[in-house]
Motif scaffolding. Structure first.
Motif, PDB file in Angstrom:
ATOM      1  N   SER A 447      47.508  29.564  28.001  1.00  0.00           N
ATOM      2  CA  SER A 447      47.109  28.583  29.016  1.00  0.00           C
ATOM      3  C   SER A 447      45.639  28.792  29.394  1.00  0.00           C
ATOM      4  O   SER A 447      45.045  29.848  29.126  1.00  0.00           O
ATOM      5  N   LEU A 448      45.091  27.786  30.044  1.00  0.00           N
ATOM      6  CA  LEU A 448      43.696  27.869  30.492  1.00  0.00           C
ATOM      7  C   LEU A 448      43.509  29.022  31.485  1.00  0.00           C
ATOM      8  O   LEU A 448      42.551  29.793  31.390  1.00  0.00           O
ATOM      9  N   GLU A 449      44.458  29.159  32.417  1.00  0.00           N
ATOM     10  CA  GLU A 449      44.351  30.223  33.422  1.00  0.00           C
ATOM     11  C   GLU A 449      44.391  31.605  32.767  1.00  0.00           C
ATOM     12  O   GLU A 449      43.678  32.523  33.174  1.00  0.00           O
ATOM     13  N   GLU A 450      45.257  31.723  31.749  1.00  0.00           N
ATOM     14  CA  GLU A 450      45.389  33.005  31.052  1.00  0.00           C
ATOM     15  C   GLU A 450      44.121  33.306  30.237  1.00  0.00           C
ATOM     16  O   GLU A 450      43.638  34.446  30.219  1.00  0.00           O
ATOM     17  N   ALA A 451      43.584  32.290  29.595  1.00  0.00           N
ATOM     18  CA  ALA A 451      42.350  32.490  28.819  1.00  0.00           C
ATOM     19  C   ALA A 451      41.226  32.973  29.734  1.00  0.00           C
ATOM     20  O   ALA A 451      40.489  33.901  29.394  1.00  0.00           O
ATOM     21  N   ILE A 452      41.129  32.350  30.901  1.00  0.00           N
ATOM     22  CA  ILE A 452      40.068  32.747  31.830  1.00  0.00           C
ATOM     23  C   ILE A 452      40.304  34.169  32.347  1.00  0.00           C
ATOM     24  O   ILE A 452      39.381  34.968  32.440  1.00  0.00           O
ATOM     25  N   ARG A 453      41.570  34.496  32.643  1.00  0.00           N
ATOM     26  CA  ARG A 453      41.870  35.873  33.080  1.00  0.00           C
ATOM     27  C   ARG A 453      41.424  36.884  32.025  1.00  0.00           C
ATOM     28  O   ARG A 453      40.870  37.937  32.333  1.00  0.00           O
ATOM     29  N   LYS A 454      41.624  36.533  30.751  1.00  0.00           N
ATOM     30  CA  LYS A 454      41.284  37.440  29.661  1.00  0.00           C
ATOM     31  C   LYS A 454      39.777  37.533  29.420  1.00  0.00           C
ATOM     32  O   LYS A 454      39.327  38.346  28.607  1.00  0.00           O
ATOM     33  N   MET A 455      39.008  36.670  30.064  1.00  0.00           N
ATOM     34  CA  MET A 455      37.539  36.735  29.945  1.00  0.00           C
ATOM     35  C   MET A 455      36.911  37.242  31.232  1.00  0.00           C
ATOM     36  O   MET A 455      35.689  37.300  31.333  1.00  0.00           O
ATOM     37  N   THR A 456      37.741  37.529  32.255  1.00  0.00           N
ATOM     38  CA  THR A 456      37.160  37.840  33.565  1.00  0.00           C
ATOM     39  C   THR A 456      37.818  39.076  34.201  1.00  0.00           C
ATOM     40  O   THR A 456      37.367  40.185  33.993  1.00  0.00           O
ATOM     41  N   SER A 457      38.932  38.862  34.918  1.00  0.00           N
ATOM     42  CA  SER A 457      39.472  40.004  35.678  1.00  0.00           C
ATOM     43  C   SER A 457      40.049  41.098  34.781  1.00  0.00           C
ATOM     44  O   SER A 457      39.968  42.278  35.117  1.00  0.00           O
ATOM     45  N   LEU A 458      40.617  40.712  33.633  1.00  0.00           N
ATOM     46  CA  LEU A 458      41.196  41.742  32.754  1.00  0.00           C
ATOM     47  C   LEU A 458      40.119  42.710  32.237  1.00  0.00           C
ATOM     48  O   LEU A 458      40.242  43.919  32.419  1.00  0.00           O
ATOM     49  N   PRO A 459      39.054  42.190  31.595  1.00  0.00           N
ATOM     50  CA  PRO A 459      38.021  43.147  31.156  1.00  0.00           C
ATOM     51  C   PRO A 459      37.336  43.862  32.319  1.00  0.00           C
ATOM     52  O   PRO A 459      36.983  45.038  32.189  1.00  0.00           O
ATOM     53  N   ALA A 460      37.160  43.186  33.457  1.00  0.00           N
ATOM     54  CA  ALA A 460      36.523  43.846  34.607  1.00  0.00           C
ATOM     55  C   ALA A 460      37.366  45.035  35.058  1.00  0.00           C
ATOM     56  O   ALA A 460      36.838  46.107  35.353  1.00  0.00           O
ATOM     57  N   GLU A 461      38.688  44.838  35.060  1.00  0.00           N
ATOM     58  CA  GLU A 461      39.573  45.914  35.505  1.00  0.00           C
ATOM     59  C   GLU A 461      39.567  47.074  34.502  1.00  0.00           C
ATOM     60  O   GLU A 461      39.457  48.237  34.886  1.00  0.00           O
ATOM     61  N   GLN A 462      39.641  46.763  33.212  1.00  0.00           N
ATOM     62  CA  GLN A 462      39.687  47.833  32.213  1.00  0.00           C
ATOM     63  C   GLN A 462      38.412  48.665  32.221  1.00  0.00           C
ATOM     64  O   GLN A 462      38.449  49.855  32.008  1.00  0.00           O
ATOM     65  N   PHE A 463      37.282  48.002  32.436  1.00  0.00           N
ATOM     66  CA  PHE A 463      35.996  48.705  32.396  1.00  0.00           C
ATOM     67  C   PHE A 463      35.488  49.068  33.799  1.00  0.00           C
ATOM     68  O   PHE A 463      34.370  49.523  33.949  1.00  0.00           O
ATOM     69  N   ARG A 464      36.338  48.835  34.815  1.00  0.00           N
ATOM     70  CA  ARG A 464      35.992  49.183  36.198  1.00  0.00           C
ATOM     71  C   ARG A 464      34.667  48.563  36.631  1.00  0.00           C
ATOM     72  O   ARG A 464      33.805  49.240  37.198  1.00  0.00           O
ATOM     73  N   LEU A 465      34.509  47.285  36.314  1.00  0.00           N
ATOM     74  CA  LEU A 465      33.325  46.557  36.765  1.00  0.00           C
ATOM     75  C   LEU A 465      33.684  45.991  38.130  1.00  0.00           C
ATOM     76  O   LEU A 465      34.339  44.960  38.246  1.00  0.00           O
ATOM     77  N   VAL A 466      33.285  46.712  39.139  1.00  0.00           N
ATOM     78  CA  VAL A 466      33.796  46.475  40.484  1.00  0.00           C
ATOM     79  C   VAL A 466      33.226  45.180  41.069  1.00  0.00           C
ATOM     80  O   VAL A 466      32.050  44.861  40.874  1.00  0.00           O
ATOM     81  N   ASN A 467      34.078  44.444  41.779  1.00  0.00           N
ATOM     82  CA  ASN A 467      33.667  43.207  42.465  1.00  0.00           C
ATOM     83  C   ASN A 467      33.155  42.120  41.530  1.00  0.00           C
ATOM     84  O   ASN A 467      32.296  41.321  41.901  1.00  0.00           O
ATOM     85  N   ARG A 468      33.656  42.128  40.314  1.00  0.00           N
ATOM     86  CA  ARG A 468      33.342  41.047  39.381  1.00  0.00           C
ATOM     87  C   ARG A 468      34.625  40.583  38.713  1.00  0.00           C
ATOM     88  O   ARG A 468      35.618  41.300  38.675  1.00  0.00           O
ATOM     89  N   GLY A 469      34.582  39.360  38.176  1.00  0.00           N
ATOM     90  CA  GLY A 469      35.706  38.882  37.379  1.00  0.00           C
ATOM     91  C   GLY A 469      36.766  38.130  38.167  1.00  0.00           C
ATOM     92  O   GLY A 469      37.760  37.690  37.595  1.00  0.00           O
TER      93      GLY A 469
END
Ligand code: ZN
Length: 494
Positions: A447-469
């Motif tokens: 889905s569109l929402e899932e695609a966006i999650r996979k380009m934003t909050s998911l990588p931010a969380e894995q790489f600990r990019l705080v306050n982004r995504g």
């Protein structure tokens, strides 16, 4: 994190994946908000469905989400009919030379506002110095980097094909430690490349532990992505299990026709590790071709010891016959009859070969297109300095299956590109737009929402990019605006 640029960055990807870009905006001091994005469908990056809402931004931060009264902003962007998402985060890049191309336009044009470089074992050795230079240059996007194993090993051991001595190991650890202290977000390996390919698991574990103790992730271009995919995944998971590091399997794929379908097993291994509490995730690009060096097609032993020694081996008829036989054998195991799956991306010694398949190159160089002629042409290209290549060897079923896994994010694996330079893999221009156009809108793979999650909050969380995504008050005002009905990738192979 080593995000260097807190400037407001809004990317408006409205047409055909190519975006209009506004950065940095000069805004009047007296306004309550710097920018208001009005009336768009906000898809916040968490995977939740979009909502109609306005967004207000001040000093590079999201300060309000919901209805925002008009006339309070220095600038208002009408986003009616468009999606407003967090700026895309691309955690697998080779944007290490961003200071030389500060506009990073290929990333900006696909909506990417944050990159992680230093992947596949390749990074600056002195991360502190590299970050200082990038900070000084004021590049257009946020930048973070890993410390690369190959950079560290090369500095200490050259390209020696052996285990490190205890004192070499200590020096390598101190390089990793210093890079982490200087702001690296983790440690990367490139175990198919020289010299990382000569390292055994204990060396990698010891170095990854240094990064893990400083909160860093372990990101790996694994030793094998086809015939020995499962062994390579097991080795990668073991690093996480032993050191406690979060693990990112870089550009997860099945790169051998003889192994197509093995993505099912690969993803099951990731799930099993996660069930045991090992934090393993992966990233992928949305294409069935890869891009790498020409050298990766040669046996590792033939590349040991530097250019001179490589040339000696290639120029010695008996050794070359042995190399060629091994190359053919490695390909046969993978279900590849010759090098016709390979295309030249960039060959400095003769740019007229860029874009040609090895079959075409062999015809040009050797007046024949047999497997043998292709190997002979590859030998000649290696002797003339090597080349970067595009390799067509994946199946779309594997790409789509990997894409559906909830812990796989999207990443381009691209460097900062100059338009017109070589014939690079199109992922460097179109990866995110291809996901949104081809895999979301046309084929409904996710889905569109899932695609966006996979380009934003998911990588931010894995790489600990705080306050982004995520689009949320207090988070960075890195945003992308696009038309979900029209966004598409226009970059493709010639
Ligand atoms: Zn790689």
């Amino acid at each position: 994190m080593s995000a260097l640029c807190n400037r407001l960055l809004i990317v408006a990807a409205l047409l055909g994946g190519l975006s209009g870009v506004d950065f940095p905006r000069l805004v009047a001091q007296q306004s309550r908000y710097d920018v208001v994005i009005a009336g768009g469908t906000v898809i916040d990056g968490t995977g939740k469905p979009g909502i109609r809402a306005d967004l207000a931004i001040k000093d590079g931060r999201i300060v309000q989400l919901g209805a925002v009264a008009r006339g309070q902003a220095a600038e208002t962007i009408d986003a009616r009919g468009l999606v407003v998402a967090p700026g895309f985060i691309d955690v697998h890049t080779h944007a290490d030379d961003i200071a030389s191309h500060p506009s990073a336009s290929n990333f900006v044009r696909m909506g990417v506002t944050t990159v992680v470089a230093g992947n596949c074992g390749g990074s600056a050795l002195d991360v502190g110095e590299a970050l200082a230079k990038i900070r000084e240059t004021r590049v257009a996007i946020n930048y973070a980097t890993l410390i690369g194993h190959n950079a560290v090993r090369r500095a200490v051991m050259g390209s020696a094909d052996r285990l490190p001595t205890p004192s070499e190991m200590a020096r390598m650890k101190s390089y990793v430690w210093k890079a982490m202290a200087d702001g690296a977000v983790g440690f990367s390996t490139g175990l198919q490349y020289v010299p990382g390919t000569y390292a055994k698991a204990p060396e990698i574990i010891d170095l990854a532990r240094v990064a893990a103790n400083a909160g860093g992730i372990y990101a790996s271009h694994m030793r094998n992505e086809g015939t020995e995919l499962e062994q390579a995944i097991a080795e990668t998971i073991r690093v996480g299990e032993t050191t406690g590091a979060r693990v990112e399997i870089s550009h997860l794929k099945v790169d051998s026709p003889s192994r197509w379908g093995a993505s099912e097993k690969a993803l099951a291994m990731i799930d099993a590790a996660r069930a045991k509490g090992i934090d393993v995730a992966a990233d992928q690009y949305a294409y069935t071709a890869a891009s790498s060096t020409l050298g990766i097609r040669f046996p590792a032993w033939a590349l040991e010891g530097g250019e001179q020694k490589i040339a000696e081996r290639l120029n010695d008829p008996a050794t070359w016959q042995r190399i060629k036989k091994e190359m053919a054998g490695l390909l046969a195991e993978r279900g590849l009859p010759d090098l016709s799956f390979a295309k030249v991306a960039s060959y400095a010694a003769d740019k007229t070969l860029n874009g040609l398949s090895m079959k075409q190159v062999a015809t040009r160089m050797k007046a024949a297109d047999s497997a043998d002629a292709q190997f002979e042409a590859a030998r000649e290209m290696m002797l003339a300095g090597g080349a970067s290549m595009v390799y067509h060897f994946m199946s779309d079923e594997d790409v789509a299956r990997i894409m559906r896994h909830p812990k796989v994010s999207f990443a381009s694996d691209s460097g900062v590109l100059e338009y017109g330079d070589g014939v690079p893999h199109p992922r460097g221009y179109g990866n995110t737009a291809r996901v949104l156009g081809e895999y979301v809108r046309t084929r409904h793979v996710i889905s569109l929402e899932e695609a966006i999650r996979k380009m934003t909050s998911l990588p931010a969380e894995q790489f600990r990019l705080v306050n982004r995504g995520i689009i949320r008050p207090g988070y960075a005002g890195d945003l992308v605006i696009f038309d979900p009905a029209r966004v598409a990738d226009t970059a493709w192979w010639s």
